[in-house]
Design a protein around this motif. Structure first.
Motif, short mmCIF file in Angstrom:
data_model
loop_
_atom_site.label_atom_id
_atom_site.label_comp_id
_atom_site.label_asym_id
_atom_site.label_seq_id
_atom_site.Cartn_x
_atom_site.Cartn_y
_atom_site.Cartn_z
N HIS A 142 9.16 12.42 4.05
CA HIS A 142 8.83 12.41 2.63
C HIS A 142 8.85 10.97 2.11
CE1 HIS A 142 9.31 13.14 -1.67
NE2 HIS A 142 8.94 14.40 -1.45
N GLU B 235 -1.80 7.26 -6.34
CA GLU B 235 -1.23 7.05 -5.00
C GLU B 235 -2.32 6.68 -4.01
OE1 GLU B 235 2.03 6.82 -4.37
OE2 GLU B 235 2.21 7.18 -6.52
N CYS C 112 9.74 -2.36 0.20
CA CYS C 112 11.18 -2.07 0.21
C CYS C 112 11.99 -3.32 0.54
CB CYS C 112 11.52 -0.98 1.22
SG CYS C 112 10.83 0.60 0.77
N LEU D 283 5.59 8.07 13.58
CA LEU D 283 4.87 8.78 12.51
C LEU D 283 3.54 9.37 12.96
CD1 LEU D 283 5.25 6.42 9.40
CD2 LEU D 283 6.04 8.80 9.55
N TRP E 241 7.08 13.01 10.61
CA TRP E 241 6.63 12.76 9.24
C TRP E 241 7.86 12.66 8.37
CZ3 TRP E 241 6.72 15.07 4.33
CH2 TRP E 241 5.72 14.68 3.43
N GLY F 83 4.44 -0.48 2.63
CA GLY F 83 5.65 0.25 2.24
C GLY F 83 6.91 -0.50 2.65
N TRP F 84 6.91 -1.01 3.87
CA TRP F 84 8.09 -1.72 4.36
C TRP F 84 8.31 -3.03 3.62
CZ3 TRP F 84 12.34 -0.62 6.95
CH2 TRP F 84 12.38 0.61 7.61
N ASN G 2 1.98 1.42 6.06
CA ASN G 2 3.32 1.26 6.61
C ASN G 2 3.83 -0.15 6.34
OD1 ASN G 2 5.50 2.42 8.07
ND2 ASN G 2 4.91 1.20 9.85
N SER H 150 -1.42 12.85 4.49
CA SER H 150 -1.40 11.50 5.07
C SER H 150 -1.86 11.44 6.53
CB SER H 150 -0.03 10.85 4.89
OG SER H 150 0.97 11.70 5.35
N TRP I 37 -1.54 11.35 -8.84
CA TRP I 37 -1.91 11.51 -7.42
C TRP I 37 -3.05 10.56 -7.05
CZ3 TRP I 37 -5.89 13.94 -4.32
CH2 TRP I 37 -5.51 14.13 -3.00
N MET J 68 11.38 5.47 1.37
CA MET J 68 11.86 4.33 0.59
C MET J 68 13.37 4.15 0.77
SD MET J 68 9.70 4.25 -2.89
CE MET J 68 9.98 5.82 -3.60
N GLY K 153 1.11 7.36 11.00
CA GLY K 153 1.25 5.90 11.13
C GLY K 153 -0.06 5.20 10.73
N ASP K 154 0.05 4.32 9.77
CA ASP K 154 -1.15 3.66 9.26
C ASP K 154 -0.72 2.23 8.94
OD1 ASP K 154 -3.82 4.16 7.36
OD2 ASP K 154 -2.42 2.68 6.57
N PHE L 139 8.97 3.21 12.66
CA PHE L 139 8.16 4.17 11.92
C PHE L 139 6.83 4.40 12.65
CE2 PHE L 139 9.19 4.91 7.16
CZ PHE L 139 10.53 5.09 7.44
N THR M 180 4.16 17.25 -2.49
CA THR M 180 3.07 16.31 -2.23
C THR M 180 2.01 17.00 -1.38
OG1 THR M 180 4.04 15.40 -0.22
CG2 THR M 180 4.72 14.39 -2.29
N SER M 181 0.93 16.28 -1.08
CA SER M 181 -0.21 16.96 -0.45
C SER M 181 -0.08 17.13 1.06
CB SER M 181 -1.48 16.17 -0.74
OG SER M 181 -1.44 14.94 -0.03
C1 FAD Z 1 8.60 2.37 4.26
C2 FAD Z 1 7.33 3.17 4.06
C3 FAD Z 1 6.47 3.38 5.12
C4 FAD Z 1 5.29 4.12 4.93
N1 FAD Z 1 4.46 4.32 6.00
C5 FAD Z 1 3.29 4.99 5.82
C6 FAD Z 1 2.39 5.20 6.90
O1 FAD Z 1 2.60 4.75 8.02
N2 FAD Z 1 1.26 5.93 6.66
C7 FAD Z 1 0.97 6.44 5.43
O2 FAD Z 1 -0.08 7.07 5.25
N3 FAD Z 1 1.80 6.22 4.39
C8 FAD Z 1 2.94 5.54 4.55
N4 FAD Z 1 3.78 5.35 3.48
C9 FAD Z 1 3.36 5.83 2.15
C10 FAD Z 1 3.80 7.26 1.79
O3 FAD Z 1 5.14 7.43 2.09
C11 FAD Z 1 2.99 8.32 2.50
O4 FAD Z 1 1.62 8.05 2.38
C12 FAD Z 1 3.27 9.71 1.89
O5 FAD Z 1 4.63 10.03 2.07
C13 FAD Z 1 2.42 10.73 2.59
O6 FAD Z 1 2.67 12.01 2.10
P1 FAD Z 1 1.56 12.83 1.35
O7 FAD Z 1 0.29 12.79 2.14
O8 FAD Z 1 2.13 14.16 1.05
O9 FAD Z 1 1.36 11.95 0.07
P2 FAD Z 1 0.82 12.27 -1.40
O10 FAD Z 1 1.96 11.99 -2.30
O11 FAD Z 1 0.17 13.58 -1.50
O12 FAD Z 1 -0.24 11.10 -1.62
C14 FAD Z 1 -1.61 11.24 -1.22
C15 FAD Z 1 -2.02 10.10 -0.32
O13 FAD Z 1 -1.93 8.87 -1.02
C16 FAD Z 1 -1.55 7.84 -0.12
N5 FAD Z 1 -0.24 7.31 -0.52
C17 FAD Z 1 0.77 7.99 -1.12
N6 FAD Z 1 1.81 7.15 -1.36
C18 FAD Z 1 1.42 5.96 -0.90
C19 FAD Z 1 2.05 4.68 -0.86
N7 FAD Z 1 3.27 4.48 -1.34
N8 FAD Z 1 1.39 3.66 -0.29
C20 FAD Z 1 0.13 3.83 0.19
N9 FAD Z 1 -0.51 5.01 0.19
C21 FAD Z 1 0.13 6.05 -0.36
C22 FAD Z 1 -1.41 8.47 1.24
O14 FAD Z 1 -2.60 8.29 1.96
C23 FAD Z 1 -1.17 9.94 0.90
O15 FAD Z 1 -1.55 10.82 1.92
C24 FAD Z 1 4.97 4.63 3.66
C25 FAD Z 1 5.85 4.41 2.60
C26 FAD Z 1 7.02 3.69 2.80
C27 FAD Z 1 7.95 3.49 1.65
#
Ligand code: FAD
Length: 958
Positions: free
Chosen positions: A396, A330, A441, A426, A394, A437-438, A434, A292, A327, A401, A429-430, A422, A288-289
């Motif tokens: 994954h 997402e 689940c 985190l 941080w 996501g919670w 967040n 976040s 992507w 999930m 933390g957003d 979280f 992933t990227s």
């Molecule tokens: C229980 C839970 C809590 C989470 N808490 C947060 C949090 O506090 N802050 C946060 O930014 N993300 C959160 N996420 C979403 C996601 O897990 C993260 O954004 C992601 O893991 C960040 O990694 P990445 O930047 O490599 O994502 P990539 O896979 O590269 O995705 C790019 C961007 O897309 C957005 N994104 C990706 N997946 C999601 C998603 N499921 N929901 C919303 N936006 C998404 C993020 O901004 C992310 O940086 C949460 C997910 C779950 C299941």
């Protein structure tokens, strides 16, 4: 009175903007002096709408003595109340330093001030405005309720002091509130939101273009306001310190600054984005990227991210490279959760999105919660995730999930405790993501997982960390275990070996915990007219209390009931049951009762309103057309949108034509059709003529001539990939000679036509099944098989009588030569052909499922003893018809040979239990199950339309 949802309109971001416009229209235009940019969660200079507006305003006036200033307030009380993690504060401070330097190059000073009490924030901002002679204050909107309240206060204070506050949308590409459902309501479900998002952006791709560069201040600011350049960014804030180890890890993994962030984005797009669809879920891969933290603190904008992806995808956004599109999707999740936050502010107040979930009784056992936090649950994948969070701030996404689902569904701990933990840990933390996501689940959120879908942590572990590398990295106690042991060491290792690891035993038994969770959640997702929905309606005076009786099918007048019921509210309670039923809406059994239908139809309207992408599955087989269900079905076009997608239709040809007339208005596509033919039907034929698609067809029970339907099917023949004919007689089978794309053919009851025509061109065939044949012989069958071009993976040959024993060896040798990929074989054989079957098995080295049948009782003792020697190691299921009998001795010999032949986990099944089987047989079989040679199993033969669909998909997806 029906229930009304209260929405706090004053805190809607668009209202704030409207209010700005309204007030500014009423006041005299404020003369421009200096501008102040108030940075919050937007610590960047590029593509920052508020900053850009401020800079443009000063520059276009080209007055050298007017300037843009910037301010950032350090507000520990606000951070504490929002559970901002120390590691995120550290990240903010590091980025502030970078931001200050970048602003410095543009001659924009960054004022940094600490504010002890959150309530003082508005006053401090306005004080600075006065000190710096600010006429215009700029900020980007934050959608959380507390932030909106704060901004409203600032707005009032600013107006009072004749300062113009401009609040701008800058967090999303498509601003929250812009996209609405057909009913002008905010979206609650992701997929229709995403589709609408794509449509919106594709209608004007310039939305994606980031803003041009900023204009610098005149250097003269350094003379007039020199002191404003002297603020220092503190390196830590009391109460938010982090350990030196975490600081090191954080700096290594998440360096600060816009420049670094853009190089990370470019690298991701260049090297990883195209593989994102698969790599994103593998925990040990850095697929992933990792953007976040940067998106959460606004170091980069979502638009900058998507723009880069769009360019790399040859200027495409919803099509093109599947990894890139995934992507982008997402990022759309991020936008979805932000619009949820803006439209349903109750999620900010510790409330579940679906309010009826607020009364779940949680276990909240502190000891279990602590062990979850520390990563000591005894479930390696959960512990790895939690230790990753604790170790680097941080986690994954897949691990997020898994651990979240585990906390809520296995430990039955309130999701809000996890959400808070979280946030407290985190770096990214957003709140919106967040919380979204919670709640996803916990099954309480918008478009959440249905409550009955519960991850099995061990299965998730072997699927998404197949080599165990991720677990080994974060749970060093397990680093010496191999990839089989590592997912479930307690279940796999001997007690003494497990103890040596120094790793905790599982705190719950997942299987038991799952059942408890299902019970708990089920109370909140009851079936039609659930008690709790009735309770809510009674409590709100929507219904008289007599409706409260706890009966499964309430005895009351549905018509008067429906008048009283507030269906959207009722819907909230049963939405899980409908929408999350794999996105299918099935109109089948239980349609007979008129009053029930009325409720059903009303509910259907709500289902449809809430899910644009609903796929329909209609089963008319059970409907009695003299009953009340007919008028209901005639009205379908009032409920189901035009152009909808019908995945499976099961019907009789003798259904009234009006129904199909209605279908013509609604459905533009039918994928699969199960047809019970008894007579011709013009409207059904018309419907088939105008609808697109038709990949799979099953025809049952033809007894009459059906030329119109045959003609219609004829035109569909070319697209057919799956064809099942369970009908002999008068159906015109010529059509099937056109089936060039057929991958699966199942024929029961023969027809000469097949012999002469259909088998000429079946090169794509992967599954062939001929049952109940009388006329076909082994020689012809061998000829058919030889035309299949080596693709066959499933073969089923069942005759009532063996008509051609002398050609059986030819059939077997043809299978051997022409079916090198054979995985499933179902075949009838007898004493004469038994040895041939053994030689066939010797050569089928990919066989997984074998079903051996016979038409009369036959003792297979001798044969059975040899079987264990020849079955391939790949075999997972062996079924015997119960007309075969064998003694205990030959069973033992068979099992002995299996063991010698290293056969493991074979499912051995004697169809229908085998009435001749004795207790001793069972004991021997049980023994073998314990030894791991066999695996217990059972089978069913009944198949409903849903299963038909799954079977079709299985063949076509293979
Ligand atoms: C229980 C839970 C809590 C989470 N808490 C947060 C949090 O506090 N802050 C946060 O930014 N993300 C959160 N996420 C979403 C996601 O897990 C993260 O954004 C992601 O893991 C960040 O990694 P990445 O930047 O490599 O994502 P990539 O896979 O590269 O995705 C790019 C961007 O897309 C957005 N994104 C990706 N997946 C999601 C998603 N499921 N929901 C919303 N936006 C998404 C993020 O901004 C992310 O940086 C949460 C997910 C779950 C299941």
């Amino acid at each position: 009175m029906p229930l009304k949802r209260k929405i706090r309109t004053t805190l809607n971001p668009d209202n704030l903007i409207k209010k700005q416009k309204h007030d500014s229209n009423q006041s005299i235009d404020i003369p421009i002096k200096n501008c102040l940019m108030w940075f919050r969660t937007d610590l960047r200079i590029q593509d920052n709408i508020a900053l850009h507006k401020a800079s443009t305003m000063i520059f276009t006036k080209s007055e050298k003595s007017k300037y843009v200033f910037a301010i950032y307030l350090i507000s520990p009380e606000e951070w504490r109340s929002h559970d901002v993690a120390p590691t995120k504060v550290d990240f903010l401070l590091r980025n502030l330093k970078e931001l200050k330097e970048s602003l410095n190059e543009l001659n924009i000073p960054l004022i940094i001030e600490s504010v002890d009490n959150a309530s003082d924030v508005p006053g401090v901002v306005i004080d600075w405005c006065k000190r710096l002679r600010i006429s215009h204050l700029f900020a980007n909107i934050e959608y959380e309720v507390d932030e909106m309240k704060r901004d409203k206060q600032i707005f009032n204070l600013a107006t009072f002091n004749s300062i113009k506050l401009e609040m701008l949308h800058s967090q999303c590409i498509v601003n929250p509130g812009l996209l609405k459902t057909k009913e002008e309501k905010p979206y609650r479900v992701y997929t229709p939101f995403k589709n609408s998002w794509f449509r919106y952006v594709e209608s004007d791709l310039s939305i994606l273009e980031p803003l041009p560069d900023l204009f610098p201040n005149s250097k003269s600011i350094r003379i007039s306001y020199l002191e404003t350049f002297s603020f220092k960014v503190p390196s830590s804030i009391p109460g938010f310190e982090i350990s030196s180890e975490l600081a090191k890890i954080s700096r290594l993994n998440f360096p600060a600054g816009e420049q670094y962030c853009h190089s990370l984005l470019s690298q991701f797009i260049l090297q990883k984005a195209s593989k994102y669809s698969n790599a994103r879920d593998i925990l040990s891969q850095n697929g992933t990227s990792s953007l976040s933290p940067y998106l959460a603190s606004g170091i980069i904008s979502a638009r900058q991210c998507v723009y880069k992806a769009f360019k790399a995808n040859n200027n495409k956004i919803s099509t093109g490279n599947s990894g890139i599109v995934k992507w982008i999707e997402e990022i759309i999740w991020r936008e979805f959760y932000r619009q949820i936050l803006a439209a349903f502010p109750h999620v900010c107040k510790n409330m579940p999105f679906k309010k009826h979930f607020k009364n779940i009784e949680w276990n909240n056992e502190e000891e279990n919660f602590m062990r979850w936090c520390q990563g000591k649950t005894g479930y390696p994948i959960v512990d790895a995730g939690m230790r990753q969070l604790n170790g680097m701030g941080w986690m994954h996404n897949r691990a997020r999930m898994i651990v979240a689902m585990f906390l809520v569904k296995d430990l039955l701990i309130d999701w809000r405790k996890g959400e808070r933990y979280f946030m407290n840990h985190l770096i990214d933390g957003d709140f919106a993501n967040n919380n979204g996501g919670w709640q996803w689940c916990a099954s309480t959120g918008s478009d959440a997982q249905p409550y009955f879908r519960i991850f099995n942590p061990t299965t998730q572990s072997s699927k998404f960390d197949p080599t165990g590398e991720y677990i080994r990295k974060w749970v060093p106690e397990l680093k010496h275990l191999d990839s089989k042991q590592i997912h479930n060491p307690f279940g796999v290792l001997k007690g003494s070996e497990f103890k040596k690891l120094g790793y905790p035993e599982p705190i719950v038994d997942h299987q038991k915990a799952r059942i408890v969770a299902l019970e708990k959640f089920k109370n909140f997702c009851v079936r039609l007219l659930p008690l709790n929905a009735r309770e809510r309606l009674v409590n709100s005076n929507a219904l008289p209390s007599l409706f409260l009786k706890d009966v499964n099918v309430p005895y009351f007048d549905y018509f008067s009931f429906i008048k009283h019921v507030n269906l959207p509210e009722l819907w909230l309670s049963i939405e899980e049951w409908f929408i999350h039923n794999n996105q299918y809406f099935s109109m089948d059994y239980g349609l007979q009762v008129e009053k029930q239908l009325k409720v059903y139809k009303e509910l259907l309207k709500h289902v449809v309103d809430r899910s644009e992408s609903l796929i329909y599955n209609i089963n008319l087989e059970d409907c009695n057309y003299t009953s009340f269900s007919v008028p209901f079905l005639f009205d379908l076009s009032e409920v189901i949108p035009k152009g909808s997608h019908l995945e499976v239709l099961q019907c009789f040809t003798w259904w009234p034509g009006e129904i199909f007339e209605d279908f013509i208005k609604i459905f533009s596509q039918v994928d699969m059709l199960i047809l019970h033919c008894k007579e011709d039907n013009e409207m059904l034929a018309n419907f088939l003529n105008v609808s697109k698609g038709l990949k799979a067809l099953r025809i049952n029970s033809t007894i009459a001539s059906i030329p119109l339907i045959s003609n219609a099917l004829n035109l569909k023949a070319r697209s057919l990939e799956y064809l099942e004919v369970n009908a002999g007689g008068s159906i015109s089978l010529e059509i099937f000679s056109e089936c060039d794309n057929l991958e699966c053919l199942i024929v029961t009851k023969d027809d000469d036509y097949f012999l002469q025509n259909i088998f000429d061109e079946i090169k794509n065939m992967r599954k062939l099944s001929l049952k109940d044949y009388r006329k076909i012989n082994f020689k012809d069958t061998a000829k058919i098989i030889s035309t299949t071009n080596f693709h066959l993976t499933s073969l089923c040959l069942l005759w009532e009588e063996e008509s051609d024993p002398e050609n059986f060896s030819l059939l077997v040798s043809t299978i051997i030569v022409h079916c090198p990929k054979l995985k499933n074989l179902e075949i009838i054989f007898n004493e004469n052909s038994a040895s041939k079957i053994l030689s066939l098995l010797c050569s089928c080295d990919k066989l997984k499922n074998l079903y051996l049948r016979n038409t009369k009782d036959w003792n297979i003792d001798m044969w059975m003893q040899n079987l264990g020697q020849v079955i391939p190691k790949t075999l997972k299921s062996l079924k015997l018809q119960n007309s075969f009998t064998f003694t205990l001795k030959s069973l033992k010999k068979f099992l002995f040979e299996c063991e010698r032949n290293s056969i493991n986990g074979l499912r051995f099944n004697i169809q229908d239990g085998g009435y001749w089987i004795e207790e001793e047989h069972i004991n021997i079989l049980n023994d073998s199950v314990e030894k791991g040679i066999l695996d217990a199993s059972s089978q069913t033969s009944w198949m409903d339309p849903r299963e038909f669909m799954q079977q079709v998909l299985l063949v076509l997806d293979e």
